[in-house]
Design a protein around this motif. Structure first.
Motif, short mmCIF file in Angstrom:
data_model
loop_
_atom_site.label_atom_id
_atom_site.label_comp_id
_atom_site.label_asym_id
_atom_site.label_seq_id
_atom_site.Cartn_x
_atom_site.Cartn_y
_atom_site.Cartn_z
N UNK A 490 0.97 -0.99 -0.03
CA UNK A 490 0.02 0.23 -0.03
C UNK A 490 0.96 1.32 0.00
N UNK A 491 1.95 1.33 0.99
CA UNK A 491 2.86 2.29 0.83
C UNK A 491 3.35 2.60 -0.32
N UNK A 492 4.01 1.57 -1.07
CA UNK A 492 4.57 1.53 -2.42
C UNK A 492 3.70 2.24 -3.22
N UNK A 493 2.37 1.61 -3.30
CA UNK A 493 1.38 2.13 -4.50
C UNK A 493 1.34 3.87 -4.12
N UNK A 494 1.58 4.21 -2.79
CA UNK A 494 1.39 5.72 -2.74
C UNK A 494 2.51 6.53 -2.99
N UNK A 495 3.49 6.02 -3.41
CA UNK A 495 4.67 6.65 -3.87
C UNK A 495 5.89 6.61 -2.73
N UNK A 496 5.56 5.85 -1.57
CA UNK A 496 6.45 6.07 -0.50
C UNK A 496 7.68 5.07 -0.71
N UNK A 497 8.68 5.25 0.01
CA UNK A 497 9.85 4.49 -0.34
C UNK A 497 9.85 3.53 0.63
N UNK A 498 9.97 2.06 0.00
CA UNK A 498 9.95 0.84 1.06
C UNK A 498 11.13 0.18 0.64
#
Length: 650
Positions: A490-498
């Motif tokens: 979910x975070x990756x889909x929001x453009x957050x670094x993972x």
């Protein structure tokens, strides 16, 4: 073991025995031979039978009895007054642990408040699972000592009184004792027993007194020997010993007079709590008396955390009890792991306790605390004593730095809820390394001092370079936050670094790179670890964000972090006082006093500080008392005294 209340109202103890009671005076828990374990009481309570008037025994903790409770002055002697309008009888119980003994006294005064004469029988019901074990308990009546004795293996408790026993029964006692009839069975392989005493006629306005003695020992013989000694010395002599002990204890500490009696009284009560929560034999300190033996809502509290203890011992030292501080740090020498770390928590005897995993802040906190202890005492011999542990601990921290971020490697956070590279943990490790560097310098180990100081500065640089959240105008709570695969996706889909890390066994850890949650522990970068001064712009903005985002409405106080779910997400005493301590350092003493007063206003009736305050009702919500809460209170009061805020003097 019968289910017990999570919240209790009173504690009594003597640093080798500890007991928890409710506001009606019912004894719920009794720990011995340590204040952490084991707990022996299943049920324990007193009652009266009024001949010609009672249909059955009236137990003092039940309706229709009305209760008032207080401590006797500045002591842990608990006074519970019960009144029955129906019987027109008043019964006052005074509970105390006799210092430097394994004896508890319960002294009862019965007063006839009616207009007719009463003929009274006093009864006591006692059910004990010795050693917290429901199996193989025995209860017996010891004729030589006129005592009911509970025992299992090495644990024994003997119960007798200042008056001769009239009736006794071991086993299957509940039905008979309700009718004030005990059948004289002398022994049974059961956990329960009962005693009765015929007190005779009590005219209007007259009173009767009886003292019950509870003596613990290694087996029945030793328990009875302790009991015999206590009964022969008598209640008055033991009371004088108790009063003298606590007077001398408080007189030997730092006296504080703020001009506010509520603050002063709570300060003195806090000093008493420190002594009650520190074990006489081992020198260690529990976070709180255990309230959740089955881990049904939490992971337990009757353990020693190096983190809590570092704050507690800082308060103990500053309050004028350096010997207690020295005893604690001597205890840490035997709890250090072979790799130089200190694990999350320990039993008071030094053995490793149940835990969730390594917390790097524990090691940092203990090293920081050792240096703080030296600053209070100036005893070079102390530094020499702890030096081998300091060296191992500092080397462990230096070797535990993530080369990718320059921060301490992922571990559990201080709230024991998540894994990652946390800002608070980094601040604690910085504090530990700077403390170790100062110890090395004081002992002439200049090369190590320079090396550890540089390692600490590298952590400061890593925090400065990577942990400022411009969007929220506060420090990030940390980096490399471990999450579920779904949360990472979910975070990756929001453009957050993972990121994903794979260990040498092939197991994956899914991570969100930045943790933006506002957390009260971010105050740790300034208080107490001084990684950044309180006037640093980022520290100021972070503190303001904490106050803005974490103030609980409508009750007030500071929550731990945004969207906290633990026990309902309430404000905590210690986080509120943490902000107060920061405001003192910042020079905003009026704000500090505001938060201090909030904590004082939310103490319990007996001047005990809980962990949390219910965000709806303003009442204690969880853990009474929490030693860390009392430590933060003492530290805040002393900070304000030193800042010249109060008109009184210490």
């Amino acid at each position: 073991m019968q289910k017990k209340p999570y919240l209790i109202d009173a504690v009594i103890g003597n640093s080798r025995m500890l007991a928890a009671l409710d506001r009606r005076g019912q004894l719920h828990r009794l720990w011995w031979p340590g204040i952490d374990r084991p707990q022996h009481v299943e049920e324990s309570y007193a009652g009266v039978y009024v001949h010609g008037k009672s249909e059955k025994v009236s137990w003092l903790h039940q309706e229709p009895w009305q209760h008032q409770q207080s401590y006797l002055g500045d002591t842990p002697i608990l006074q519970t007054r019960a009144y029955s309008p129906e019987l027109q009888l008043e019964v006052t119980c005074e509970d105390e642990m006799v210092p430097q003994t394994d004896v508890m006294m319960r002294h009862y005064t019965l007063v006839n408040r009616g207009t007719q004469e009463h003929s009274l029988t006093f009864l006591y019901y006692s059910s004990m699972q010795m050693g917290e074990n429901p199996l193989y308990n025995t209860t017996m009546f010891d004729f030589e000592h006129d005592a009911l004795v509970h025992y299992r293996h090495q644990y024994a408790v003997a119960v007798s009184a200042s008056e001769p026993v009239s009736g006794y029964q071991a086993g299957n006692v509940r039905e008979n004792i309700e009718q004030a009839r005990l059948n004289g069975n002398p022994i049974d392989m059961q956990k329960e027993g009962g005693l009765s005493w015929s007190l005779g006629a009590v005219g209007p306005g007259e009173s009767k007194q009886i003292t019950l003695f509870f003596a613990a020992g290694d087996g029945p013989d030793q328990a009875c020997a302790e009991l015999c000694k206590a009964v022969s010395e008598g209640r008055e002599a033991l009371r004088r010993l108790t009063l003298d002990y606590w007077k001398n204890y408080l007189d030997s500490g730092k006296q504080v007079r703020t001009g506010n009696e509520a603050i002063d009284r709570l300060y003195r009560r806090s000093l008493i709590i420190f002594r009650l929560m520190m074990d006489e034999k081992f020198g260690s300190v529990i976070a709180a008396p255990e309230l959740d033996e089955e881990f049904s809502r939490c992971g337990g509290y009757a353990y020693c955390w190096g983190r809590d203890a570092a704050y507690i011992i800082a308060a103990v030292d500053r309050a004028g009890y350096p010997l207690m501080g020295h005893e604690f740090y001597r205890w840490t020498l035997k709890t250090q792991s072979g790799d130089g770390s200190w694990q999350q928590r320990h039993y008071l005897d030094g053995r490793l306790a149940p835990q969730w995993g390594l917390q790097m802040d524990e090691t940092g906190s203990i090293l920081w605390g050792m240096w703080q202890h030296y600053l209070m005492t100036g005893e070079v011999s102390f530094l020499e004593e702890v030096w081998p542990a300091v060296k191992k601990g500092a080397q462990f921290l230096v070797q535990s730095i993530d080369p990718e971020t320059g921060l301490p490697l992922p571990s559990r956070d201080l709230w024991e809820e998540r894994d990652g590279e946390h800002t608070y943990t980094a601040a604690a490790v910085y504090g530990g390394l700077t403390g170790a560097a100062e110890i090395a310098r004081a002992l002439g180990r200049e090369e190590l001092s320079i090396s550890w100081r540089q390692a600490a500065e590298n952590i400061r640089a890593a925090i400065s370079g990577q942990l400022w959240n411009e969007e929220r105008q506060a420090f990030f709570r940390g980096l490399k936050l471990a999450v579920s695969p779904e949360q990472m996706a979910k975070a990756k889909a929001e453009g957050k670094r993972t990121a994903v890390q794979v260990n040498h066994k092939g197991y994956r850890t899914h991570m969100i790179w930045e943790d933006p949650v506002i957390d009260a522990s971010l105050l740790g970068v300034s208080v107490p670890f001084a990684l950044f001064p309180a006037e640093d712009e980022r520290a100021v903005k972070t503190a303001d964000a904490i106050e803005r985002s974490l103030t609980s409405q409508p009750i007030g106080g500071i929550k731990r972090y945004e969207d906290d779910k633990y026990i309902g997400g309430n404000p905590w005493i210690l986080t509120t006082l943490w902000l107060a301590m920061y405001r003192v350092r910042q020079g905003q003493t009026e704000q500090a006093v505001k938060w201090l007063n909030w904590a004082v206003d939310h103490r319990t009736q007996l001047d005990l500080l809980p962990e949390q305050i219910d965000r709806h009702t303003g009442e204690a919500a969880w853990v009474v008392p929490l030693t860390w809460s009392h430590a933060m209170f003492v530290l805040t009061v002393l900070d304000l005294m030193e800042a010249g805020v109060f008109k009184g003097k210490s």
